[in-house]
Design a protein around this motif. Structure first.
Motif, PDB file in Angstrom:
ATOM      1  N   GLU A 117       0.842  -1.195   0.000  1.00  0.00           N
ATOM      2  CA  GLU A 117       0.000   0.000   0.000  1.00  0.00           C
ATOM      3  C   GLU A 117       0.876   1.243   0.000  1.00  0.00           C
ATOM      4  O   GLU A 117       1.794   1.360   0.818  1.00  0.00           O
ATOM      5  CB  GLU A 117      -0.886   0.016   1.240  1.00  0.00           C
ATOM      6  N   LEU A 118       0.588   2.157  -0.912  1.00  0.00           N
ATOM      7  CA  LEU A 118       1.393   3.368  -1.044  1.00  0.00           C
ATOM      8  C   LEU A 118       0.612   4.576  -0.530  1.00  0.00           C
ATOM      9  O   LEU A 118      -0.565   4.751  -0.856  1.00  0.00           O
ATOM     10  CB  LEU A 118       1.773   3.583  -2.509  1.00  0.00           C
ATOM     11  N   PHE A 119       1.273   5.364   0.278  1.00  0.00           N
ATOM     12  CA  PHE A 119       0.655   6.561   0.870  1.00  0.00           C
ATOM     13  C   PHE A 119       1.481   7.784   0.492  1.00  0.00           C
ATOM     14  O   PHE A 119       2.614   7.928   0.952  1.00  0.00           O
ATOM     15  CB  PHE A 119       0.617   6.439   2.400  1.00  0.00           C
ATOM     16  N   PHE A 120       0.919   8.612  -0.341  1.00  0.00           N
ATOM     17  CA  PHE A 120       1.629   9.820  -0.752  1.00  0.00           C
ATOM     18  C   PHE A 120       1.295  10.923   0.247  1.00  0.00           C
ATOM     19  O   PHE A 120       0.125  11.227   0.468  1.00  0.00           O
ATOM     20  CB  PHE A 120       1.187  10.203  -2.171  1.00  0.00           C
ATOM     21  N   ILE A 121       2.329  11.496   0.840  1.00  0.00           N
ATOM     22  CA  ILE A 121       2.114  12.503   1.885  1.00  0.00           C
ATOM     23  C   ILE A 121       2.247  13.900   1.278  1.00  0.00           C
ATOM     24  O   ILE A 121       3.261  14.202   0.649  1.00  0.00           O
ATOM     25  CB  ILE A 121       3.148  12.310   3.022  1.00  0.00           C
ATOM     26  N   ILE A 122       1.224  14.715   1.457  1.00  0.00           N
ATOM     27  CA  ILE A 122       1.274  16.059   0.859  1.00  0.00           C
ATOM     28  C   ILE A 122       0.737  17.117   1.824  1.00  0.00           C
ATOM     29  O   ILE A 122       0.048  16.805   2.787  1.00  0.00           O
ATOM     30  CB  ILE A 122       0.461  16.149  -0.458  1.00  0.00           C
ATOM     31  N   GLY A 123       1.046  18.345   1.519  1.00  0.00           N
ATOM     32  CA  GLY A 123       0.525  19.456   2.303  1.00  0.00           C
ATOM     33  C   GLY A 123      -0.784  19.950   1.713  1.00  0.00           C
ATOM     34  O   GLY A 123      -1.115  19.633   0.556  1.00  0.00           O
ATOM     35  N   VAL A 140      -5.700   8.505  -7.647  1.00  0.00           N
ATOM     36  CA  VAL A 140      -6.345   8.409  -6.331  1.00  0.00           C
ATOM     37  C   VAL A 140      -6.889   6.996  -6.066  1.00  0.00           C
ATOM     38  O   VAL A 140      -7.030   6.579  -4.920  1.00  0.00           O
ATOM     39  CB  VAL A 140      -7.440   9.507  -6.200  1.00  0.00           C
ATOM     40  N   LYS A 141      -7.138   6.258  -7.139  1.00  0.00           N
ATOM     41  CA  LYS A 141      -7.578   4.862  -6.938  1.00  0.00           C
ATOM     42  C   LYS A 141      -6.397   3.970  -6.585  1.00  0.00           C
ATOM     43  O   LYS A 141      -6.535   2.980  -5.895  1.00  0.00           O
ATOM     44  CB  LYS A 141      -8.230   4.330  -8.221  1.00  0.00           C
ATOM     45  N   ILE A 146      -2.192  11.252   2.119  1.00  0.00           N
ATOM     46  CA  ILE A 146      -2.273  11.729   3.496  1.00  0.00           C
ATOM     47  C   ILE A 146      -1.982  13.223   3.427  1.00  0.00           C
ATOM     48  O   ILE A 146      -0.894  13.636   3.012  1.00  0.00           O
ATOM     49  CB  ILE A 146      -1.239  11.041   4.403  1.00  0.00           C
ATOM     50  N   ALA A 147      -2.963  14.017   3.796  1.00  0.00           N
ATOM     51  CA  ALA A 147      -2.804  15.467   3.647  1.00  0.00           C
ATOM     52  C   ALA A 147      -2.680  16.138   5.004  1.00  0.00           C
ATOM     53  O   ALA A 147      -3.528  15.983   5.872  1.00  0.00           O
ATOM     54  CB  ALA A 147      -3.997  16.028   2.886  1.00  0.00           C
ATOM     55  N   ALA A 148      -1.592  16.866   5.152  1.00  0.00           N
ATOM     56  CA  ALA A 148      -1.365  17.616   6.386  1.00  0.00           C
ATOM     57  C   ALA A 148      -1.834  19.048   6.175  1.00  0.00           C
ATOM     58  O   ALA A 148      -1.656  19.610   5.088  1.00  0.00           O
ATOM     59  CB  ALA A 148       0.130  17.612   6.712  1.00  0.00           C
ATOM     60  N   GLY A 149      -2.408  19.617   7.188  1.00  0.00           N
ATOM     61  CA  GLY A 149      -2.840  21.005   7.091  1.00  0.00           C
ATOM     62  C   GLY A 149      -1.626  21.907   6.914  1.00  0.00           C
ATOM     63  O   GLY A 149      -0.513  21.541   7.285  1.00  0.00           O
ATOM     64  N   ARG A 171     -12.192   6.809   0.937  1.00  0.00           N
ATOM     65  CA  ARG A 171     -11.268   5.696   1.192  1.00  0.00           C
ATOM     66  C   ARG A 171      -9.809   6.066   1.012  1.00  0.00           C
ATOM     67  O   ARG A 171      -8.935   5.478   1.624  1.00  0.00           O
ATOM     68  CB  ARG A 171     -11.572   4.558   0.207  1.00  0.00           C
ATOM     69  N   HIS A 172      -9.544   7.008   0.116  1.00  0.00           N
ATOM     70  CA  HIS A 172      -8.146   7.215  -0.281  1.00  0.00           C
ATOM     71  C   HIS A 172      -7.553   8.577   0.044  1.00  0.00           C
ATOM     72  O   HIS A 172      -6.367   8.800  -0.155  1.00  0.00           O
ATOM     73  CB  HIS A 172      -7.980   6.922  -1.779  1.00  0.00           C
ATOM     74  N   ILE A 173      -8.378   9.495   0.507  1.00  0.00           N
ATOM     75  CA  ILE A 173      -7.816  10.800   0.874  1.00  0.00           C
ATOM     76  C   ILE A 173      -8.031  11.021   2.361  1.00  0.00           C
ATOM     77  O   ILE A 173      -9.169  11.026   2.844  1.00  0.00           O
ATOM     78  CB  ILE A 173      -8.442  11.940   0.034  1.00  0.00           C
ATOM     79  N   HIS A 174      -6.935  11.109   3.081  1.00  0.00           N
ATOM     80  CA  HIS A 174      -7.014  11.180   4.546  1.00  0.00           C
ATOM     81  C   HIS A 174      -6.383  12.483   5.012  1.00  0.00           C
ATOM     82  O   HIS A 174      -5.311  12.850   4.567  1.00  0.00           O
ATOM     83  CB  HIS A 174      -6.243  10.016   5.179  1.00  0.00           C
TER      84      HIS A 174
END
Ligand code: ATP
Ligand code: MG
Length: 217
Positions: A117-123, A140-141, A146-149, A171-174
């Protein structure tokens, strides 16, 4: 290194998938905001490791002045070496030119296995632009975001939900809460140029490197 190969083998043998975080950026320079959000994401989502992936230099010189990749990679190494769960990946730099995230994710799935499982971390500022990314709906599928404020960025979540569809969005945008450091590479470059302090904004080793190599003057 050998332990990681063994671990990867065991994961695939037991059918328990690995979870890899990807932190992409220009990292010109990498700063504590990047490191803090990556560590929060790792902890909250129990990621096995995080790959810090500096972007390649744009192929055409018309683009803004970005520091040569070699320096950005070196600073990323220095910033991440004290965290055993952080690694530097030069995949996009070695590929050269503009890298589409969807291609990077395909390569990572090939390397680590489709079940990883791949999690791209972004602001938040990047999350806002996500719909404009190449093949963003397909992307996105394929992986999680993972979005940080980010202080100063408001996001219209319902717009994103409409664009990606309720299921993929949920499901995919956290979104995660992080220490919310109001730090940017732009501000750091401007500070160095103006002869101001960058202490406590970047790791000490990065600060030393910037002055030794006379970057951002
Ligand atoms: P620049 O000012 O040059 O654009 P930056 O500080 O935005 O630099 P980037 O390398 O562009 O850093 O960012 C890489 C990723 O990290 C992006 O997804 C960006 O949204 C995110 N990011 C950077 N700084 C922060 C921060 N302080 N808080 C949350 N997210 C951040
Ligand atoms: Mg930026």
């Amino acid at each position: 290194m050998r332990w990681q190969v063994l671990r990867q083998f065991l994961f695939s043998a037991w059918g328990d998938e690995m979870k890899i975080g990807i932190m992409g950026g220009t990292f010109d320079p990498i700063h504590l905001g990047h490191l803090a959000m990556a560590e929060s994401a790792r902890e909250i989502f129990e990621l096995d490791k995080i790959l810090f992936m500096p972007s390649a230099n744009p192929p055409h010189k018309v683009e803004q002045n970005i520091t040569p990749a070699m320096h950005r990679v070196m600073m990323t190494f220095l910033a991440t070496k004290s965290n055993e769960n952080f690694e530097v990946s030069q995949a996009e730099i070695l590929r050269g030119g503009i890298s589409y995230t969807i291609d990077t994710m395909k390569d990572l799935h090939e390397k680590f296995g489709e079940e990883t499982e791949l999690f791209f971390i972004i602001g938040a500022d990047s999350l806002k632009d996500l719909p404009t990314w190449h093949k963003s709906r397909e992307l996105v599928k394929k992986c999680h975001f993972i979005a940080a404020g980010r202080p100063g960025t408001e996001i219209n979540l319902s717009e994103l939900e409409n664009f990606f569809g309720e299921i993929n969005f949920n499901r995919h945008i956290h979104r995660i809460e992080t220490p919310g450091l109001e730090i940017s590479s732009t501000d750091i470059r401007e500070r160095v140029k103006a002869g101001r302090s960058i202490k406590y904004l970047v790791p000490e080793l990065v600060e030393e490197y910037i002055f030794k190599e006379q970057l951002y003057k």
